[in-house]
Design a protein around this motif. Structure first.
Motif, short mmCIF file in Angstrom:
data_model
loop_
_atom_site.label_atom_id
_atom_site.label_comp_id
_atom_site.label_asym_id
_atom_site.label_seq_id
_atom_site.Cartn_x
_atom_site.Cartn_y
_atom_site.Cartn_z
N PRO A 102 -8.04 7.14 1.42
CA PRO A 102 -8.53 5.61 1.70
C PRO A 102 -7.40 4.91 1.23
N GLY A 103 -7.07 3.74 1.91
CA GLY A 103 -6.06 2.71 1.61
C GLY A 103 -4.51 3.17 1.79
N GLU A 104 -4.50 4.23 2.32
CA GLU A 104 -2.86 4.62 2.54
C GLU A 104 -2.68 4.10 3.95
N ARG A 105 -1.33 3.71 4.25
CA ARG A 105 -1.06 3.36 5.54
C ARG A 105 -0.35 4.79 6.14
N VAL A 106 -0.63 5.06 7.28
CA VAL A 106 -0.16 6.31 7.76
C VAL A 106 1.01 5.99 8.70
N VAL A 107 2.00 6.79 8.54
CA VAL A 107 3.35 6.36 9.32
C VAL A 107 3.83 7.79 10.03
N VAL A 108 3.88 8.06 11.37
CA VAL A 108 4.04 9.13 12.02
C VAL A 108 5.52 9.00 12.42
N THR A 163 13.01 -2.76 4.51
CA THR A 163 12.54 -3.96 5.09
C THR A 163 11.18 -3.98 5.16
N ASP A 164 10.66 -5.54 5.37
CA ASP A 164 9.05 -5.39 5.49
C ASP A 164 8.25 -4.98 6.81
N LEU A 165 9.25 -4.57 7.63
CA LEU A 165 8.83 -4.16 8.97
C LEU A 165 7.47 -2.99 9.03
N VAL A 166 7.63 -2.17 8.35
CA VAL A 166 6.50 -1.23 8.03
C VAL A 166 5.23 -1.44 7.35
N TRP A 167 5.60 -2.66 6.76
CA TRP A 167 4.12 -3.20 5.89
C TRP A 167 3.54 -4.01 6.28
N LYS A 168 3.87 -4.65 7.51
CA LYS A 168 3.10 -5.98 7.99
C LYS A 168 1.94 -5.65 8.43
N PRO A 201 0.90 -1.11 0.08
CA PRO A 201 0.15 0.02 -0.04
C PRO A 201 0.91 1.11 0.04
N SER A 202 0.18 2.34 -0.52
CA SER A 202 1.09 3.64 -0.39
C SER A 202 0.93 4.13 0.94
N LEU A 203 2.24 4.84 1.26
CA LEU A 203 2.47 5.40 2.45
C LEU A 203 2.28 6.91 2.54
N ALA A 204 1.78 7.47 3.86
CA ALA A 204 1.48 8.91 4.08
C ALA A 204 2.13 9.12 5.20
N PHE A 205 3.19 9.81 5.12
CA PHE A 205 3.90 10.24 6.58
C PHE A 205 3.64 11.48 7.07
N TYR A 206 3.39 11.54 8.24
CA TYR A 206 3.12 12.76 9.04
C TYR A 206 4.18 13.03 10.11
N CYS A 207 5.05 14.01 9.50
CA CYS A 207 6.38 14.16 10.30
C CYS A 207 6.34 15.39 11.18
N CYS A 212 10.77 9.49 -1.05
CA CYS A 212 9.35 9.81 -0.93
C CYS A 212 8.72 9.99 -2.11
N ARG A 213 9.84 10.97 -2.84
CA ARG A 213 9.29 11.49 -4.26
C ARG A 213 9.49 10.41 -5.28
N GLN A 214 10.57 9.62 -5.24
CA GLN A 214 10.62 8.56 -6.23
C GLN A 214 9.28 7.34 -5.86
N ARG A 215 9.10 7.10 -4.76
CA ARG A 215 8.00 6.01 -4.53
C ARG A 215 6.75 6.61 -4.55
N GLY A 216 6.45 8.09 -4.60
CA GLY A 216 5.00 8.62 -4.72
C GLY A 216 4.34 8.54 -3.23
N TRP A 217 5.24 8.52 -2.31
CA TRP A 217 4.66 8.63 -1.05
C TRP A 217 4.47 10.15 -0.66
N ARG A 218 3.39 10.31 0.10
CA ARG A 218 3.00 11.80 0.56
C ARG A 218 3.70 11.95 1.87
#
Ligand SMILES: [Zn+2]
Length: 223
Positions: A162-168, A217-222, A5-11, A89-95
């Motif tokens: 919708p569908g994004e994984r939120v990463v803080v 790694t797959d840590l964030v994606w599980k 899934p696509s990631l959305a970072f809130y930093c 983030c730019r390469q992967r299209g992550w927000r």
């Protein structure tokens, strides 16, 4: 990461993108007598973050604003690996959304090289009266229990797709409410302790290179 899934970072900014807490540095420099007493009240939970920050700047005369701006710009140091993290983030299209309890005059200059890809929420100081007044850009919504100043969970609720994984990504207790809405947290300092004690899914970081390493790694994606 194929099919992931696509990631959305809130930093966070202070103590996260910036090496040190700029509001703390401003208060130590411009309000050395009374600033610490207010910080102590907030730390003890007697005052909300909003009350504390408003009270601190209400003691600083407005004519000092240009000096505060110059001081903050000079003291802001960006944590290693941030430029590479933005490039990833730019390469992967992550927000990537930066949500800061700090002020436009030090947040915007530091993020200027990345303004094409980074959304920024921060605050400003009004110098129209005799003393400074904090103007919060995003107050708490009805779902928040209040007192944030700039309400980070409100920003997430308003902007997540919708569908994004939120990463803080953050460092302080002011990031805890948004961390509790996240699918995954990168944490340091007091936020790291809170993630451990509350059992939130997280990894520790010191630089943004650590975060880039975890993202391969797959840590964030599980699930
Ligand atoms: Zn709030």
């Amino acid at each position: 990461m194929r099919g992931a899934p696509s990631l959305a970072f809130y930093c966070d900014f202070d103590g996260t993108i910036a090496q040190q807490d700029m509001i703390g540095a401003i208060v130590r420099h411009f309000l050395p007598e009374t600033g610490q007493a207010i910080v102590d009240k907030v730390t003890a939970g007697e005052w909300s973050v909003r009350q504390g920050v408003e009270a601190m700047f209400a003691e600083i005369p407005s004519h000092l604003l240009p000096q505060i701006q110059a001081f903050a710009r000079q003291e802001t140091r960006v944590r290693p690996g941030f430029a590479e993290f933005v490039a990833t983030c730019r390469q992967r299209g992550w927000r990537l959304t930066v949500v800061s309890g700090g002020f436009d005059f030090f947040v915007h200059p530091a993020l200027k090289p990345y303004q094409d890809v980074v959304s920024v929420y921060c605050n400003r100081l009004d110098d129209a009266g005799p003393y400074l007044r904090v103007v919060w850009s995003v107050p708490c919504d009805e779902a928040c229990d209040g007192g944030c100043g700039l309400c980070k969970p409100t920003v997430i609720r308003r902007t997540r797709r919708p569908g994004e994984r939120v990463v803080v990504i953050g460092d302080g207790v002011t990031d805890l409410k948004q961390a509790q809405l996240a699918d995954f947290v990168f944490a340091r300092d007091k936020l790291l302790q809170a993630c451990r004690s509350l059992g939130l899914r997280h990894a520790a970081f010191e630089t943004f290179y650590d975060i880039i390493g975890h993202l391969t790694t797959d840590l964030v994606w599980k699930e």
